[in-house]
Design a protein around this motif. Sequence first.
Motif, PDB file in Angstrom:
ATOM      1  N   GLN A  47     -10.475   8.169   6.857  1.00  0.00           N
ATOM      2  CA  GLN A  47     -10.598   7.477   8.143  1.00  0.00           C
ATOM      3  C   GLN A  47     -10.508   5.958   7.971  1.00  0.00           C
ATOM      4  O   GLN A  47     -10.169   5.252   8.914  1.00  0.00           O
ATOM      5  N   ASP A  48     -10.839   5.460   6.787  1.00  0.00           N
ATOM      6  CA  ASP A  48     -10.721   4.026   6.502  1.00  0.00           C
ATOM      7  C   ASP A  48      -9.277   3.638   6.202  1.00  0.00           C
ATOM      8  O   ASP A  48      -8.912   2.472   6.318  1.00  0.00           O
ATOM      9  N   ALA A  49      -8.466   4.621   5.776  1.00  0.00           N
ATOM     10  CA  ALA A  49      -7.063   4.348   5.432  1.00  0.00           C
ATOM     11  C   ALA A  49      -6.290   4.039   6.713  1.00  0.00           C
ATOM     12  O   ALA A  49      -6.372   4.765   7.696  1.00  0.00           O
ATOM     13  N   HIS A  50      -5.571   2.945   6.675  1.00  0.00           N
ATOM     14  CA  HIS A  50      -4.859   2.479   7.867  1.00  0.00           C
ATOM     15  C   HIS A  50      -3.353   2.448   7.661  1.00  0.00           C
ATOM     16  O   HIS A  50      -2.592   2.428   8.613  1.00  0.00           O
ATOM     17  N   TYR A  51      -2.933   2.442   6.420  1.00  0.00           N
ATOM     18  CA  TYR A  51      -1.518   2.298   6.098  1.00  0.00           C
ATOM     19  C   TYR A  51      -1.038   3.466   5.243  1.00  0.00           C
ATOM     20  O   TYR A  51      -1.840   4.245   4.734  1.00  0.00           O
ATOM     21  N   GLY A  52       0.268   3.535   5.041  1.00  0.00           N
ATOM     22  CA  GLY A  52       0.854   4.578   4.213  1.00  0.00           C
ATOM     23  C   GLY A  52       0.261   4.581   2.818  1.00  0.00           C
ATOM     24  O   GLY A  52      -0.206   3.551   2.318  1.00  0.00           O
ATOM     25  N   ASN A  68      -2.441   6.007   1.948  1.00  0.00           N
ATOM     26  CA  ASN A  68      -3.908   5.960   2.044  1.00  0.00           C
ATOM     27  C   ASN A  68      -4.484   4.582   1.720  1.00  0.00           C
ATOM     28  O   ASN A  68      -5.613   4.465   1.252  1.00  0.00           O
ATOM     29  N   LEU A  69      -3.706   3.535   1.984  1.00  0.00           N
ATOM     30  CA  LEU A  69      -4.154   2.167   1.764  1.00  0.00           C
ATOM     31  C   LEU A  69      -5.164   1.776   2.849  1.00  0.00           C
ATOM     32  O   LEU A  69      -4.942   1.998   4.038  1.00  0.00           O
ATOM     33  N   ALA A 118      -8.150   5.218   0.053  1.00  0.00           N
ATOM     34  CA  ALA A 118      -9.105   6.268   0.399  1.00  0.00           C
ATOM     35  C   ALA A 118      -9.534   6.970  -0.885  1.00  0.00           C
ATOM     36  O   ALA A 118      -8.712   7.251  -1.758  1.00  0.00           O
ATOM     37  N   GLY A 119     -10.825   7.213  -1.014  1.00  0.00           N
ATOM     38  CA  GLY A 119     -11.382   7.842  -2.215  1.00  0.00           C
ATOM     39  C   GLY A 119     -11.987   6.859  -3.186  1.00  0.00           C
ATOM     40  O   GLY A 119     -12.800   7.242  -4.036  1.00  0.00           O
TER      41      GLY A 119
END
Length: 127
Positions: free
Chosen positions: A13-18, A20-21, A63-64
């Motif tokens: 959910q924190d990932a905003h870009y391709g 999982n950035l 993410a992670g």
Amino acid sequence: MEKAMIRLRMSTQDAHYGGNLVDGARMLALFGDVATELLIRHDGDEGLFVAYDKVEFTAPVYAGDYIEAVGEIVKVGNTSRKMVFEARKVIIPRPDISPSACDVLEEPVVVCRAEGTCLVPKDKKRK
């Protein structure tokens, strides 16, 4: 001077870009939480974050990743509090090994540094 630290895992959910950035603004949100704790410890009030004087993004966050955000009050004015912050990646996922594998980094990776100013109105200070 006062110091504070929080550590949490970045989620999808924190990932905003391709790829999982995670958006760099997420680090600033963590710094805001650290600043709030610092002001509560120092003044007994959450205070207000008024400005970032400097922000430097130094490495990507995905993410992670587990991020440790630290902050310190470095200068105390009448109502202002100058703070410095650093966010460090301390654990990374290892999907190349298995979906649940992770590594604790031997040396944390600094992902963001910032300096900012908060203030606590005189009528709100309890310490």
